[in-house]
Structure formats: structure tokens, C-alpha cells
Design an enzyme around this catalytic site. Sequence first.
Site, short mmCIF file in Angstrom:
data_model
loop_
_atom_site.label_atom_id
_atom_site.label_comp_id
_atom_site.label_asym_id
_atom_site.label_seq_id
_atom_site.Cartn_x
_atom_site.Cartn_y
_atom_site.Cartn_z
N GLU A 28 44.27 42.12 38.39
CA GLU A 28 43.24 43.15 38.41
C GLU A 28 43.88 44.49 38.81
O GLU A 28 44.67 44.50 39.75
CB GLU A 28 42.13 42.82 39.40
CG GLU A 28 40.99 43.83 39.32
CD GLU A 28 39.81 43.49 40.24
OE1 GLU A 28 39.90 42.52 41.03
OE2 GLU A 28 38.82 44.21 40.17
N ALA A 61 43.05 41.07 49.16
CA ALA A 61 43.05 39.76 48.54
C ALA A 61 42.43 39.85 47.17
O ALA A 61 41.83 40.86 46.83
CB ALA A 61 42.27 38.77 49.40
N GLU A 113 31.88 44.43 42.97
CA GLU A 113 32.41 44.76 44.31
C GLU A 113 31.31 45.20 45.28
O GLU A 113 31.29 44.75 46.43
CB GLU A 113 33.51 45.82 44.20
CG GLU A 113 34.78 45.34 43.48
CD GLU A 113 35.43 44.12 44.11
OE1 GLU A 113 35.06 43.74 45.23
OE2 GLU A 113 36.31 43.52 43.45
N HIS A 123 34.47 37.11 51.17
CA HIS A 123 34.33 38.05 50.06
C HIS A 123 34.93 37.47 48.77
O HIS A 123 34.28 37.42 47.73
CB HIS A 123 35.00 39.37 50.43
CG HIS A 123 34.99 40.40 49.34
ND1 HIS A 123 34.06 41.42 49.29
CD2 HIS A 123 35.79 40.57 48.27
CE1 HIS A 123 34.30 42.16 48.23
NE2 HIS A 123 35.35 41.68 47.58
N GLU A 124 36.17 37.03 48.86
CA GLU A 124 36.83 36.53 47.65
C GLU A 124 36.15 35.25 47.17
O GLU A 124 35.98 35.04 45.97
CB GLU A 124 38.33 36.31 47.87
CG GLU A 124 39.10 37.52 48.41
CD GLU A 124 38.87 38.81 47.66
OE1 GLU A 124 38.48 38.77 46.48
OE2 GLU A 124 39.08 39.89 48.26
N GLU A 127 40.36 37.61 43.89
CA GLU A 127 39.47 36.47 43.62
C GLU A 127 39.80 35.67 42.37
O GLU A 127 38.89 35.07 41.78
CB GLU A 127 38.04 37.00 43.51
CG GLU A 127 37.73 37.83 42.23
CD GLU A 127 37.88 39.33 42.39
OE1 GLU A 127 38.63 39.77 43.27
OE2 GLU A 127 37.24 40.06 41.60
N HIS A 165 33.02 36.01 45.25
CA HIS A 165 33.28 36.49 43.89
C HIS A 165 33.24 35.36 42.87
O HIS A 165 33.09 35.62 41.68
CB HIS A 165 34.67 37.15 43.80
CG HIS A 165 34.69 38.62 44.08
ND1 HIS A 165 33.79 39.51 43.54
CD2 HIS A 165 35.55 39.38 44.81
CE1 HIS A 165 34.09 40.73 43.93
NE2 HIS A 165 35.15 40.69 44.71
#
Length: 880
Positions: free
Chosen positions: A143, A284, A342, A319-320, A286, A323
Site C-alpha cells: 500500500e 503496520a 482508514e 486497527h489492522e 493490514e 481492516h
Amino acid sequence: MADVRTTTLPDAKTAPEAPPSPVHVTIRREDYRPPEWLVPEIALKFALGIEKTRVQSKLSVERNPDSADKSNVLRLNGDGLTPAGVWIDGSPCDNWSMDGGDLLLELPGDRHEIGIDVEINPAANTKLMGLYASNGMLCTQCEAEGFRRITFFPDRPDVLSKYRVRMEGDASRFPVLLSNGNRVAAGEAGDGAHWAEWHDPFPKPSYLFALVAGDLKPNRDTFTTLSGRKVDLAIWVREVDLPKTQHAMDSLKLAMAWDEKVYGREYDLDQFNIVAVTDFNMGAMENKSLNIFNSAYVLADQDTATDADFDNIARVVAHEYFHNWSGDRVTCRDWFQLSLKEGFTVFRDQSFSADVGSPPVKRIEDVRVLRAVQFPEDQGPLAHPVRPDSYMEISNFYTATVYNKGAEVIRMFHTVLGPENFRKGTDLYFDRNDGRAATCDDFVAALEDGSGVDLQPFKIWYSQAGTPKVRARIEHDAEAKIATLHLEQHVDPTPGQPDKQPMPIPLRTALVGSETGHEICPERLIILDQARQSVTFENVTEPPLLSINRNFSAPIIVEAVRSPGELERLAQADTDPFARYEAMQELMMRALVAGARGEEVDREPVIRAIGATLRSNSLDPAFKADAILLPSDSLIADRMDVVDPDAIHAVREQLRSAIGSELHDELVAAHRSDGAAGDDLSPSAKGVRRLRTVALGFVAAADQAEAAELAKAQFDRADSMTDRQGALGVLVSTDTPQRQAALNAFYDRFHDDPLVLDKWFALQAASQRPDTVDRVLELSRHFDFVITNPNRLRSLAGTFGANHWAFHSADGRGYAFLADMIIAADKLNPQVAARLVPPFGRWRRFEPKRAAMMRQQLERIAATPGLSKDVYEQVTKSLA
Ligand code: BES
Ligand code: ZN
């Protein structure tokens, strides 16, 4: 002699247009077109080597029925690649061409199989985008546009493919071979090599591809989903780091359970892997079922990680993981929609952290970050909407606006709809868009259809940049017992948006009695959607105090007419903890701004409010620590028309010193308060530690010698990194013998642990001593300063750029230092270099001498030959 130019210049009408310089190309949201070709399947073969990796790809391509363009040219993005071989339907093809880095192929039909061979050098990849080497292992970061550095591909998020990956490499160098999905086969390949094959059943965009090869060991565990499926979890690190992985594992399991409970989202594969790497541009990533992490967000133990580190690990792991649904199962149609994944996922991780910790404290901290990073962005030359309209380099748009303001927008939807309707909306969103590349409009449409509530007016929050300012004034008619709240909103112009529209602003509002301190009008949700609006409250039996934007219900600046006495009262009486915090902040801010303008400062209300907070028996220590912390230099600067960093620093230090001496006993008591063993990670234990160090900071402002003794004792006796770093953080700004002793002791003990050494660099770069610039310059020549490691670079240069007083040192040496760093880093890693530019961005607001020097440094960077697109965009926009 004839004028050469006039004779050789072609006729203007027939002259071919000069090819646009790749540096200057601006991508616009309005130019979005569906892809002409789709790639439903891709097979990748890697022959892995640190310095030479061969990548063979097979793409099944077919025309997109939804595309209006019917050209027979297939454009495959590439960045720094040269094709070593190209095949179409199995036959070698040599009529390919290149356009910049892209590969163009002419295809006779509507469906083909394309084969491409390339060779890449992971060891030479200092940008850390694509396939690169870190600490002897190989890993990927794709990404946003890194996949095109691995192989040629339509590298855009709306092309979704099923991946099969085979990798082969030396078994002793790379005993572990990981990719997305499930490992379906593995074996020996002779000559000490081995191979593994992975299949990911879920179609995904190229930015979610990942591969890892290295000598790693797993911390394994399992999680059983709501429907009873067993998932194998593993966190892969170097063997020595295994003891530091338990917190990340615990956080992962908590996050998996939370997403089931709160969003009804179950994990969808049999394996979930996390890998920690030393060199990583971001926090990090995802990648589907193979999250790759900066080791800073995996590794922790009591001796080396602070409470903040533990909290960050939980947040980033969650968070990851989140996702997997908000990003992987439903992805973005194009990068302008980045906030779709996001902003939403930040909102989800914020809610998670609030639920597993203390909600008010978490809210205060999230708002502090928003104000420290996003508000300045929104008010400076880099301001852009949550859904931007254009970019040069997409990496520059992973901003606080897209992330944190984007999360605030989702939070407003949540506030307006209420939790049940919000959940109906997100259920519908996941359901409708599963397996698709969606837009922010799709998200809002699902919330509307799921809840039955019209959210159209709120969509302006995606398109209009700038932080709204709301003026509020309350009027009381004692006889009629009626209070009228007068509201006015305004948004300043931002680049490209000179005229602003009123925005719908949800304001949680209550009235508190100024005599009784009771909530005389219970909280209600006011939607301010006009430029001016008045709201009445009935049964207002005593003069009211205005409690507005409670829990920070909208990401705005409130300018309320309230006297210091009223703020002091609210700071004690408001039933909303955030509003209490806010009243204290406003009280402090007014004193500081007045002081920085050279006006008389009445410190007494501030000192009384802090004293009352410290003495309270009902407030928890973490809240106390947040509430008594003075607004930072840069927050004060944001309120000044002309910024004089020395004046701001001086007035803030004077206030800190006054607080330190007048509240000496309360502060020392708070500093000494006990009941927090180093291994106790409960919110209350963390709060005690936090308050201990914050209190010490005030003591130091009044009496360095006394504070240095207390700090050295805290440092020597510390049973946690929180206490150790806290004490060192206080000492490092003092002029005491204990300072250097503690710095040396810290270095001697931890110099082999890179994450702790980062703290050592960062603490010194954050120092509030007059010699910080000299010290930072020295550190940039230190044996352990490694500019190629993003964590190390950020710990020195990033921290320094955020050190307001030092960076804005009157002689301009802070500016020169950071500019030198940006120029040097840009040659290696443009993405990370570009993220160091924003402190220069607000140069226009500084007093003329500094403004001129800042501008000069920006111009010097802009004039550097070979500047990356990343830094070029940030610097030219900052100068515009
Ligand atoms: N998708 C991003 C990582 C990313 C960002 C990759 C920019 C490439 C370019 C990831 O989900 C993310 O947002 N990570 C954050 C941490 C998170 C807790 C906000 C990060 O890396 O800072
Ligand atoms: Zn993210």
C-alpha cells in the site's frame, strides 16, 4: 548567424505537446474511470534472494464489461522494473513498450493470459516499498503503490484478483515462508532450498498482497469464533523477541472478540499471521491474513515498553485486524476514498480502546492528537478534505485529516444515528459491499438505508476542508426562566476552497446551574446547520453555565463567551468529564495566550482549578494527569495571530513554575502516590504512573534541584519503563548533574535494544533546554544514528520537528537541521522524508524573521536536484 531557436522550433500548432514531467502530474478524483481490464486471477512465483529475486507472474486478464473504453492496449503499472520476458497466451511477445515505468501490451482479444518475468534487488530497496530486505529477512509493503515495484500489474484498488503464490528460497536463510491466505503445499527444492505455496480464496487488490521470508519464530495461539470455527494465530518475530509478543497476542484476541460483539464481524480464514519487522515506513499494514508490523507495535515487556507503548500496541493490532472487514472484505474504489477504510477503522480502534480502558481518558487523548496534528493541517497550506480532490503522491495523503478527522466524521454519524441505527447501517454496508471496491458515498448510503435517517447534509464533511469555528453565547431571562443559546459558525478559506458553506454540527449541550452546580437542563443534541441559529432552554431557574460540544461531539473550535470564574466552576461541576477537561484547558489557554501577547495574566483561577483537581478524591489519576497538563507551545501558537515561540515558551514556563511552587505539596503527594506495581497494566495503575511524572514536571519547573532528586530516585527505583522514561523525560530538560548520569545509565543498559534506543534519541530531541539544537546535531552524528531506519530517523528528526521551542530556535539552526535531514533522507526514503516537512508548513504565521528563515529552508529543499515527488509536493504546497 541565424537565430537557432526560431529556425528549429516547430510550428506551435503542430508541435507535439511536451510530455508532462512525471514529477508534476496531478491525479484528480473527477478523472476516475473504471479499469479497462480486470485480472480475476494471478499466479506469482518468487525465487527469493536478498540481492536478487526473480518474480514470474501469470495474469488472467479480461475486458471489464463496465468500462466504456474499448482500447486494446493493456497498461500494467511498473516502478523501476524492466521486463526480462513477456508472454501472451503462452507465446513470447516482443512488441511491448514502456511508458515511463509502465508496460504497455497490445491485446488482440477480450481475454488473455499474460506472463511476465522480472528481476528485483530487495537489498537495494531503501524506499521500503515493494519487496525489501530488513534485518536479514525479506518482506513486502504494497500500500498504496508498492506492488508495481514487485511486478507489472494494474496497481489500483478496484482491480481485485485471487492470488496463488509460490516462493522458493534457501531453507537456512529463509526457514519461514509466508504469504496471504492458506498454505496449501510445501517441500524441498534441492541444494538446501525449499518452497511453499499459498492460496488466498478472497479476491483482493494488489495493495493487500504480502510475502515474508526469514528466520522467524512464532508465538502461537488459537481463537474460536462466534460460530465455533477455530483460527490459528501466530505472531512471527526473531527468536530473541518471542518473550515480548504476549501483549500483542492478548490484544489480537480481545480485538477479534470485540469485532464480533460490537459489529457482528467474524474472522473468515483458518490462519491469521502477524510479522514484526525492524524497518517499516508506517505503523503496520493490514495485508489479508498476513499483517506486517513495525516491531515498535508488536514488542513489549515491562522493562522496555511504556504504558503508552502497551496501549499503542493494542490499538494498532486492533486497527489492522479490524481492516479485515473495513478495508479487505470491503476495499476502496480509488485512493481518494482512503478515509472509507482508514477513517472508519480509526473510529473502530478508538471505540475498542475506549471499551477496554477508560472511555473519557481515551476521548481526551484522541482529541489531543486531533488538535495537535489535524487542526494545524486544516489551517495550513496542506489543508485538504477528508476525501481529497487531487494529489501528486498518494503517500502524502495518509494524513491526520483522512484518518483522524475521517474518524470524527464517522463518530458524528454514530452520534446522530445512535448505536442501534448505526449498527443497522454498518451491517448493510458490509453486506452490500462485500467483495467490492466501494466509495464514501456507498458508506453513507448504507447508513441512510439501514437507519432510515437522511445524512445527505453531513456529506459536506467529506468535501469541505477546514475546521469550523463556532461562537456560542448564552442569554438568561431570569424572570421567564428561559435561556437562549446563540450560535454562529464560520469556516476559514483553505487552498482551492475560498468560499465555505455552513456545515451540520452536532453539539451535545447541557446547562449547569452556576449556583447549585447541578445539571439544570439535561444534555440534548443540537444540530447547528445554519450560519446563525438560536436555541432556547426552558425552566432555567438559575444563571446557567454553558456545557457545549460535550465529549467533543464535533471536530470544531468552540469560542464560547464564558468568564474565567464560569470556566473554573465548570471544571469542577460539569457532569461530562470531557467538558470538565475542556473547561480547564480553556482556562489555561486564555491565561497563556494573554501572557504571550504581553498582557497581564491572572494565574490564580488556573492554580485554583489545578489544586482542586489534584485534591479531588473522586477523580481518577489518569484524568487528573490529563486535566492538569498545560496546553503545549504549539497549541498556544495556533491561537496567536503572529507567533513568537520565545514569548510562548517563557509564559508557559512561568505558569508551570508558579503552579510548581504554589501547589508544591499537592504535586509532591501526587508524585509519591503509590499502588502501581510495574506489571500492573490496569487503567488505574497506568493513571497513577502518569500522574506521578506529570506532577514531577511541574515541580521541576519551580525547583530543578529538588525535582532532579525525586526524578533520579524514580529513575533508579523504576520497576517499569513508564517510570524510567518519565523520570528521564523530566531530567533531560534540567540543568542538573543527575541529567547526564541518567542518560548514560539508560544508554549503557539499553543500547542493544533498538526500540529503547529510539526512546533515548527521542527524549533528547524533545528536551526543553536552550542547547537542544546542538545536542540534536551531535546525535545526528552519533554511532547509533541510522538514517535508513525510519524509527530512528523519526525518533530524532520527527521528535525534533515537534519540539516547538527548539525547532523554532531564533537563530534558525533548527530549521537548517531539519531541512538537511529531509534532503538527506529523501535520497533514501522519500515517503518518510516527506512526513518531516509539515513543521515548516505554517511559516507565514511566524514573526517576520522566523517566517523568512523557514521559507528560505523550504526553497532550499525545493531547489535540491533529484527531489522526490513526495517531498516536492509537500514543499511546493507549503510555499504556495
Ligand atoms: N493501511 C495502513 C498502513 C499504510 C499507511 C500503508 C500508509 C501504506 C501507506 C494501516 O492500516 C494504518 O493505518 N496504520 C497506521 C496505524 C493505525 C493504528 C492508525 C500507521 O501505520 O500509522
Ligand atoms: Zn489503517
